[in-house]
Structure formats: C-alpha cells, structure tokens
Design an enzyme around this catalytic site. Structure first.
Site, PDB file in Angstrom:
ATOM      1  N   CYS A 594      -0.309  37.437   6.282  1.00 40.72           N
ATOM      2  CA  CYS A 594      -1.565  37.313   5.553  1.00 40.72           C
ATOM      3  C   CYS A 594      -1.335  37.499   4.055  1.00 40.72           C
ATOM      4  O   CYS A 594      -0.345  38.103   3.622  1.00 40.72           O
ATOM      5  CB  CYS A 594      -2.565  38.352   6.070  1.00 40.72           C
ATOM      6  N   ASP A 596      -2.942  39.413   2.232  1.00 37.10           N
ATOM      7  CA  ASP A 596      -3.388  40.749   1.859  1.00 37.10           C
ATOM      8  C   ASP A 596      -2.340  41.445   0.989  1.00 37.10           C
ATOM      9  O   ASP A 596      -1.145  41.457   1.315  1.00 37.10           O
ATOM     10  CB  ASP A 596      -3.648  41.570   3.132  1.00 37.10           C
ATOM     11  N   ARG A 598      -1.682  44.450   0.577  1.00 35.49           N
ATOM     12  CA  ARG A 598      -1.086  45.674   1.119  1.00 35.49           C
ATOM     13  C   ARG A 598       0.088  45.407   2.045  1.00 35.49           C
ATOM     14  O   ARG A 598       0.737  46.346   2.500  1.00 35.49           O
ATOM     15  CB  ARG A 598      -2.162  46.474   1.865  1.00 35.49           C
ATOM     16  N   HIS A 655      -2.438  42.196  10.493  1.00 35.04           N
ATOM     17  CA  HIS A 655      -2.555  43.559   9.987  1.00 35.04           C
ATOM     18  C   HIS A 655      -3.960  44.071  10.229  1.00 35.04           C
ATOM     19  O   HIS A 655      -4.899  43.318  10.525  1.00 35.04           O
ATOM     20  CB  HIS A 655      -2.216  43.606   8.497  1.00 35.04           C
ATOM     21  N   CYS A 658      -8.201  43.202   8.463  1.00 32.60           N
ATOM     22  CA  CYS A 658      -8.060  41.859   7.904  1.00 32.60           C
ATOM     23  C   CYS A 658      -9.448  41.298   7.564  1.00 32.60           C
ATOM     24  O   CYS A 658     -10.316  41.158   8.436  1.00 32.60           O
ATOM     25  CB  CYS A 658      -7.348  40.948   8.899  1.00 32.60           C
TER      26      CYS A 658
END
Length: 819
Positions: A594, A596, A598, A655, A658
């Site tokens: 993803c 993302d 993090r 993760h 999401c």
C-alpha cells in the site's frame, strides 16, 4: 500459532449453527489409494505387533489389540490423518519393566491412566512444548531403547530367555552363545537375511516384489521353512479371546505407579508428536504435495493418542503411540485421508478373529529376530551424524548410556542436564585473539559476548595501541548489555585519542559500531539509515510548523534529511550501490504494498538495496487483466518483474488501519465517480469474498480480528493473490515451479508481521495469517533462507485452537454492499 476463525453471522442461535468437520465430510468413503495403503500397512503391522508383544512379555493378543485400537481410535480422533499408531518398539522396555514389577493387569491400568494424562495435557495445549526437547535427547533415548531391545531379543534368537536388564543380558550373553539352539538360530538367521536383502533386490522384478513388505516376507518365509524342515521351535500360541486378561485396579507403591504413568506418557507423547511432524514433511515432499491432506494438529493428535491408550488399556492392549515405520509406509503408499489408518485397524481385527490358526504357525525366534533388527535400526547412523555435526554427541551418548544402564526417565533426565550444561558452556565460552595485518589491529571475538567475557574483552581492548586503526570482528549471535557497554566505552575513548574503529561480522562485512554514549549526535536506538519523521536520533521532536505556501520549511527539512544521508548512510552503502550500478538490478522479490507512509518495506523485510522491486498503490490492489481501464502501471510492473527481472517470488503486503479498505466498506453505489472511487473498484472482489459463504473468513494469529476493517484488510491480501494468478506470465512461472506467492499483513500499531500460511502455487490458501516470530527466540525453529526472503521461523504455538467469532458487521449488510 493459535489462530482464530471468524464465523459468519446467521440468524440462528449459535448452538444451532452447523460446523463442518476439520478434515472433510463425515461419511466414511475411503478412496482407492486409502484401501491399497491400508493393506500395505496391515501387512507390516501384523508381524510387528506380535513381535513387540513377545518382546514385552505381554500376552500376544495385547499387540493385536493395540494395533487395532491405534488404527481405529487414534486414526479417527487424532490430529495427524496419515500417521499410523499402534504398539511401538520404543515402548518395549518400559512395558516389559512394568509387567515384571506389577503384573499385566496393573500395567493395563497404568496404560489407561497414561491415556487420561495425555487427554489432560491436550486440554492444556502443551503439545508443542514436547518439540522443545533437544533432538539429541530424543534420538539418544530411542537409540538406548533400541540397544536394550536388541540385547534382550538376541537371547531369544539364540534359543534362550532374556534377563531383566540390559546389563544382565550382556553378562549372560557368553553363556547363551555357548548353548545356542541351532534350529532357533537358523530360523532367526533366515529372518534377518530376508529383512536385510529384500529391500535391495535388483532389476524390474525386484522393484515389483519389493512392494510386498519385507517384514511380512521374512516372517512368512521363516514360518514356511520351519514347517517344511520340521524344526521343534516355540511358536505363537494365541489363547482364546474368552480368557483374554483385562485391566485390574493398580496394585503397588503409589510412587512406582505414578512413575510408570509418567514414563508411558512421556515416551508415547514425544514419539507420537515427533512422528506427526515427520509425517507432515513426508506428505509435503510427495509428488502430489499432499493435496487435500491437512497439516497435523498436534494438540488433537495428543488427545487422539490419549483416547487410544485409554481404550487399549481397558481392552487389555499394549500402550499405543505413533509409529514412524508404519506411517512412512502409509504415506509412501499414497494414502490421502485417515481412512487408510482406520482400515488397517479393521484388517487387524479381522485377522485376530479369523486367522488365528495361521498366526499360531509363526515361530517365536522369527518374531524375535524381526524386533531385534528394528531395535538395531533405532540406533540410526544418520542421527549420529546429525548430532555430531551440531556438536551434541555428548548429549546423545549420555542419554543413550543412561537409558541402557539406569532407565528411560533417568536417562532422559541425564540428557537434559547435560544439554543444559553444554548450552551454558557455549554461552560462556568466548575466544578473543589479536593480530596485526596491513598496519591495522585485528581483534577476533569468537562466541557469544556476555558479562562473563567482559573482563577478557576489556583486557584485550586496552592492550591495543592508542591511536591505532582497529577492526573488531564479532563472530557470534548475541551480545548482552554489559558487553555492549564495555565495547561502547572503549570505542569512545579510542576515537577520542585519534584512533579508528571498524566493527565487522565474520564475513568481513561492516556492521554498525557501538555508538559512544558520550556522543550527543548519536543514539543507541537509531541507525543512520532509519531516520523517522519528528525523530532525529536523540534530538527533541520538532513541532510541526505551517508554511505560507512556498514549502520552505518542508524543503529545509528535506534538505536536512538528504544531508544526513550523505553524511551517515552514503559511506555505508556506497560500495553496494556502486556494484548495483555496474551489474544492474537483480531483485529477488516483487513486493506489492500500500501507499501508506507507515509501511517501510525495507525495514519490515530486513532487505538491503536491490533486494526488492517495490510497487505501491492505494490499497495494495492488483487489477484483474483487462479491467485496468487505462491504468496499466501495476500490470506493467508485474510483467517486467516476472519476465525481465525474473523475480523468484511476489509478495502482497496489506496493513492495519488501511484507509482504502475503510473507504470500500463505507462506499455505496451512489457515490460520485471520483478517481479514488474508480480505483477502489478493483477491491470490490475482496468485499464480495468476505461476504461470500463459499470462502472461509481470514483468520489472524493469537487474537481475533479487531473489526470488519481488519477482516477486509486480511481478505484483501488473499484476494489480490488470486488476481495475480490470472496474469499469464505469473501463471506460467507458477506452473514451472520457478515462482512463489506470499501474503503478508503488517499491524502498524503492534509492529508485528503476519505471514499467510498455506500459500501454494497449485492449491491456493487457507486464509490463515501466522505471526512471524523472531528467528532467535526460544519458541521458534529456524530455517535457513536466502537474503530478502520471507521464509520465516516455524511457529511453535499450535494451530488447532480455533475459536469462532462474529464481527460487528452482519453478513447481509456486507452482501448488500458487495452487490
């Protein structure tokens, strides 16, 4: 790992919901392969059961009872479908000693109590704990039992009677050799010759006849030879079943009875669980890769063995355990379900009822020779080489000697004590040597650096000349706090006097040096290649500041980060990046995850430059071929990685928390077609999969999924792996066996990775995410894997404690959204 299965919501009460059995339909419909495998196992089990009963001094029917119960009861209720249980040679010494001390009826009662103990241990879910015993101890125990069996049966082979202990059998052997019975010796020699030569018959005819078990051929041949020659040797004498002895109330000292129960529980449990693990490996190595055969559930297997021992003891049978020889034969014969094990037990019952006149013709020396060979084979040369390679031959030898001279429990206790002493010795043993090479001081540290080694380490460090160039080579896997502080303090002082310090591993590769504790620019919890937003390795976190639209503050922050990379990280990775620039990229994995912020892919996979070919998008989605609608970026990356870079694996990593999955759940058919909504349509199959009743809901190790968002995050990983299979290059490489697929779920808040278990390029997934444990932790079994690979330590928590839960979102609501 303990895995939890969310149950789909229904309108019926929980107690009325249907539960399908874990291993398939309830109706007993054996496949053809199971029938043929059961016959092969039966032909091996029949003579061995009689031989083991003879060796223990129990009634011969007791071996047949144990074999039948092992097949029918342990085969039906155990957790290892293809493992065959029955009377085991490893229990011969224990059972013989109990019979001699307390009599047969009390021994049967002890067997019942041992089965009850196994059921209690299964309820406590401690099956995996048995695998923590050192293999050297287990192999030494089995070898000691094998030596004891061989010495006892040798007396029967020679026409005599065995003594009560291994020492007495050795002492009495010369006298027994002097008065050997020629006819018994001839029958025994014929049996041993057939056992050894039958598996080595050459040619096509040899391959055909070798399908008949050697044990059956040896005993049948010895029986025919004895009958033809008219030898006067003792033979099997099966009394009427009406006079078969059943258990009575235990009679004897309480401590002695308890020790007998503990010994039978220990030996049967450890042997059965180790055999179940070995059966899993054999099934996975078959040509069909064990299609449709579930993995062993060790706690259930322990419960099945306990139930079998209770029934066997209650019916006057020997103790029951999983048997490696019969299990290997079952797997090799192509068995596909527990029906083969159960049918073999049924054949034993029929033989015990209908073939008594035939069984009564078998010479006892033939059975003794058969069991003697089995005992000798328990002293495995392969096991000896393995423990020698791992420097545990002392543990093996002490356990073997203790079992032969003292007893099984005592021998195992001695082995455990020696294993602990060896481990402590290895932990405390550290070799520190010094040499000078090319004007630099080289300090070699071999072994683990603990507080015990700090005085010698400190003395060696302070003997190095001040201001010199020093290389400290650490060849060990552990450094405790005291050793770290000693090395760190010395490094600070040496650098202050103008010297240099470089810390390397055993291969010479440079690793991070211990940071001087007085250096305010460093922090022991950081590394120069892992800067974090608002965390600058010891500095106070900076308050976020707003910009006026020019981005000046962000630009300064970016420039500062680049400067720290050039100053701290670039010198460490320059050589590697230069090599990559010369040779081109050769990643081992395509890592699709993803967008993302993090998710730090190189960190959670411990990968270096060039290891991963990473593709990021919102929701880690893989559009199905033909549905990209103008966005071919993911398909292009897959084609390039698989066809050009020839990656060895593809990983889809989801993760927790999401936002894309949250948007999928919250979306509706009337939402405006924004670019984000158009992209998220590729995730709708995941929503449909979660709502479908045809698919099991994804499970996560150790706890329940927190909510429907997390459930969809897990399901999405599985669904996107299915989308990958639709790509022609991926399907072709999977069929060739040159590509594997992996699923990973990363929980951001826990900093914990979960690996999708059951991934298989042919059979798909079982939707179980297994927690990845540290490879150096006490609860894992490590496996060697290439750099950057996602092969992880084998979890030691049982996978059979499944709980069903209902998430907060009703199935009908999910189905409505999916439609």
């Amino acid at each position: 790992m303990t895995l939890c299965t969310p149950a789909r919501t229904t309108n019926r009460p929980r107690s009325q919901r249907p539960h399908s059995p874990p291993d398939g339909p309830r109706r007993f419909r054996p496949a053809g392969a199971d029938v043929s495998a059961s016959v092969a196992v039966f032909l091996i089990a029949l003579p061995l059961s009689l031989g083991i009963a003879l060796a223990t001094g129990a009634p011969l029917q007791a071996g047949l009872v144990a074999a039948a119960v092992g097949g029918l009861v342990a085969g039906r209720f155990g957790g290892s479908p293809l493992q065959v249980s029955g009377p085991a040679a490893g229990l011969t010494v224990v059972t013989a000693e109990l019979i001699q001390k307390y009599g047969w009826r009390t021994t049967c009662a002890i067997t019942v109590l041992a089965g009850l103990t196994q059921l209690a241990l299964s309820a406590l879910r401690v099956a995996r704990s048995a695998l923590a015993v050192s293999p050297a101890i287990v192999h030494g125990m089995l070898a000691g039992i094998g030596v004891t069996i061989a010495l006892a049966q040798l007396h029967i082979v020679l026409g005599g009677t065995p003594q009560s202990s291994a020492v007495d059998n050795v002492i009495g052997l010369p006298a027994q050799l002097a008065r050997a019975h020629p006819e018994a010796l001839a029958i025994s020699a014929l049996t041993v010759a057939v056992l050894l030569c039958w598996p080595r018959l050459p040619g096509r005819a040899g391959r055909l006849v070798r399908k008949v078990p050697a044990a059956l051929v040896a005993v049948a041949g010895a029986t025919a030879a004895a009958a033809f020659a008219g030898f006067a040797v003792p033979r099997v004498d099966l009394p009427s079943w009406s006079s078969h002895a059943l258990p009575g109330l235990p009679e004897g000292p309480v401590l002695g009875i308890a020790a007998g129960v503990l010994t039978i529980t220990l030996v049967t449990s450890v042997q059965s669980l180790l055999s179940a693990v070995a059966v899993d490996k054999l099934v996975a190595a078959r040509e069909d890769r064990g299609q449709g055969v579930p993995r062993s559930r060790l706690d259930r297997e322990l419960a099945g063995q306990g139930a079998a021992n209770m029934v066997s003891g209650a019916l006057g049978g020997l103790p029951v355990a999983g048997v490696a020889v019969r299990s290997v034969a079952n797997v090799s014969a192509g068995a596909v379900s527990r029906a083969s094990t159960m049918l073999h037990g049924l054949w034993i019952v029929l033989a015990a009822l209908l073939l008594v006149p035939v069984l009564d013709l078998i010479p006892l020396p033939a059975l003794a020779a058969l069991v003697m060979v089995v005992g000798i084979q328990m002293v495995s040369i392969t096991h000896i080489r393995t423990v020698t390679r791992h420097r545990e031959v002392v543990v093996y030898a002490v356990t073997l000697t203790g079992v032969v001279l003292v007893g099984i429990l005592e021998g195992v206790a001695l082995g455990i004590a020696v294993a602990i002493a060896v481990a402590l010795h290895r932990l405390a043993r550290t070799r520190i040597t010094r040499e000078e090479r090319d004007g630099r001081q080289l300090l070699h540290v071999r072994g683990q650096l603990t507080f015990l080694a700090v005085p010698r380490l400190s003395r060696a460090l302070h003997q190095l000349p001040r201001g010199s160039d020093v290389v400290v080579e650490l060849d060990g896997s552990f450094m405790d706090h005291a050793a770290y502080e000693a090395l760190s303090d010395w490094t600070a002082g040496h650098l202050a006097h103008g010297g240099t310090v470089e810390t390397t591993g055993p291969s010479g590769a440079r690793i991070a040096e211990p940071a001087p504790v007085t250096d305010s620019a460093s922090h022991p919890c950081c590394r120069p290649w892992t800067p974090w937003h608002n965390h600058q390795c010891g500095e106070e976190p900076a308050e976020p500041r707003r910009t006026t639209g020019t981005g000046q503050t962000t630009g300064l922050h970016l420039a500062s980060g680049i400067g720290k990379f050039q100053r701290n990280t670039a010198p460490l990775v320059r050589d590697e990046l230069a090599r990559l620039a010369r040779e081109g990229q050769r990643p081992s994995q395509l890592f699709l995850t993803c967008s993302d912020s993090r998710l730090v892919t190189s960190m959670i996979t411990s990968s270096g430059p060039g290891d991963l070919f990473t593709v990021r998008n919102v929701g880690n989605l893989v559009p199905l071929p033909g549905e990209e609608s103008g966005d071919d970026s993911v398909a292009a990356a897959i084609e390039y990685a698989v066809e050009v870079l020839r990656v060895e694996s593809i990983t889809v990593c989801g993760h927790s928390g999401c936002g894309a999955m949250q948007a999928l759940l919250n979306g509706g058919p009337d939402d405006p077609p924004t670019p984000l909504r158009r992209w998220l349509r590729h995730g709708r199959p995941s929503l449909e999969r979660m709502a479908s009743r045809r698919h099991a809901w994804a499970r996560i190790s150790g706890r329940l999924p927190a909510d429907a968002v997390e459930q969809l995050c897990l399901t999405n990983v599985v669904q996107q792996l299915e989308h990958l299979r639709a790509y022609e290059p991926v399907a072709r490489r999977l069929a060739e066996g040159t590509l594997t697929l992996h699923g990973v779920y990363f929980h951001v808040g826990e900093a914990q990775a979960y690996l999708l278990s059951g991934t298989d390029e042919v059979h798909g997934y079982d939707d179980v995410f297994t927690r990845v444990m540290p490879t150096d932790g006490p609860e894992t079994t490590t496996r060697t894997a290439p750099a950057g690979s996602l092969e992880v330590a084998t979890p030691t928590v049982p996978t059979d404690s499944l709980e069903e839960v209902t998430l907060g979102m009703p199935t009908d609501r999910l189905a409505a959204r999916a439609s």
